[in-house]
Design a protein around this motif. Sequence first.
Motif, PDB file in Angstrom:
ATOM      1  N   HIS A 217      39.727  46.186  28.841  1.00 36.28           N
ATOM      2  CA  HIS A 217      39.268  45.367  29.386  1.00 36.28           C
ATOM      3  C   HIS A 217      39.107  43.919  28.239  1.00 36.28           C
ATOM      4  CE1 HIS A 217      37.666  43.401  32.989  1.00 36.28           C
ATOM      5  NE2 HIS A 217      36.602  42.889  32.354  1.00 36.28           N
ATOM      6  N   SER A 219      41.371  42.583  27.013  1.00 37.61           N
ATOM      7  CA  SER A 219      42.454  41.985  26.577  1.00 37.61           C
ATOM      8  C   SER A 219      43.237  42.693  25.130  1.00 37.61           C
ATOM      9  CB  SER A 219      42.708  40.228  26.897  1.00 37.61           C
ATOM     10  OG  SER A 219      41.566  39.861  27.643  1.00 37.61           O
ATOM     11  N   PRO A 239      42.601  41.123  31.706  1.00 42.00           N
ATOM     12  CA  PRO A 239      43.417  42.405  30.933  1.00 42.00           C
ATOM     13  C   PRO A 239      44.301  42.897  31.648  1.00 42.00           C
ATOM     14  CG  PRO A 239      40.713  40.942  30.899  1.00 42.00           C
ATOM     15  CD  PRO A 239      41.269  40.912  31.587  1.00 42.00           C
TER      16      PRO A 239
END
Length: 379
Positions: A217, A219, A239
Amino acid sequence: MCRFTLAKIQNGLHPTSFQRCVLAYFAILEHVVISVLQHDKLITSIDWAPQSNRIVTASQDRNAYVWQETQDPETGKLVWKPTLVLLRINRAATHVRWSPSEDKFAVASGARAIAICSFDEENNWWVSKLLKKPIRSTVLSVDWHPNNVLLAAGSADMKARVFSAYIKEVDARPAATVWGSKLPFNTVCGEYASPAGGWVHAVGFSPSGDVLAFASHDSSVNIVYPTGPVINIRISSLPFVTLTWTAENTLVAAGHDCQPVVFSGSEAGWQSVGSLDAATGSTLADGGRGPGYGGNTSVGRLKTGAFATFRDADTRGQSNIAGSGAASADDSRLLTVHQNTITSIRPYQGHPGQVTKLSTSGVDGKLVIWDANTVASSR
């Protein structure tokens, strides 16, 4: 959300067989929804075993069922019969995947445990052994190694791990791999942290099983070589929540940016190649402001009328507020095929190591088939 897993078609599967499997998929959903005799809460994950033609479902009701197509003795019709799975978890089941040999499956859960399930012929049900240590939070995804023993798991404790899921009564003694040689049940063969502390949404072994990829999460996409480096790829978009390998040196990831993005590389380094979404790729190539990976493009779901109006007013001094009162319907439509988060990406055609087509499904209710070899450059 129920994921469309029947798109996992093995090489050489006849279209008629695929159609039959799709009908089976909808038949089982109809049975679960209409009869309300099995799951009584949201079904979080579905997976299909193509060789044995069995379907496993997992739900927030803490249960899982294996569905087998059998003939009804009274009517003679083919019906889907559920078999109970003894999960022994006290939180919701979140993700389920059959093993490559289809003799067991793994169920991730919010109970900080993964249930490894195998069939007990004496009692005619599926029993489970739990992988627990050192998981500290909800397990969000799992993926099997080609040897049918090792299991990768991503969880909300910001870690991706590789476990041994060896069951003596089911598995033959596994050969040594780059992940280890002695593999008793619950052996942790590797543990890898998300670089910036994000939940690990997706994990996946390469076709050979020698490389692990996970998306988190923060990214980022991370490529793990157990005897070498851990390569971190930071992305400028939203993400990813799902990924799959198409070849030993290529993977495709998708998520909140609403398009499948291709990554390619080796132990020397990895990079993004482009998007499978031709609409996005052509827009970017023409210098447009379409949502896409990399660069200074607008980010996926932020390409709304309000965002575009504010951006134009800030950078160009233009505004469509006066005179119109509201943004048009076109302003709120993304320039990608998917109009919301992609939640699942699966191989559709080909075989491990040479996948030619992929399927994606998302929050927008769309199921899209992509040519894995048609990549639109994002540069």
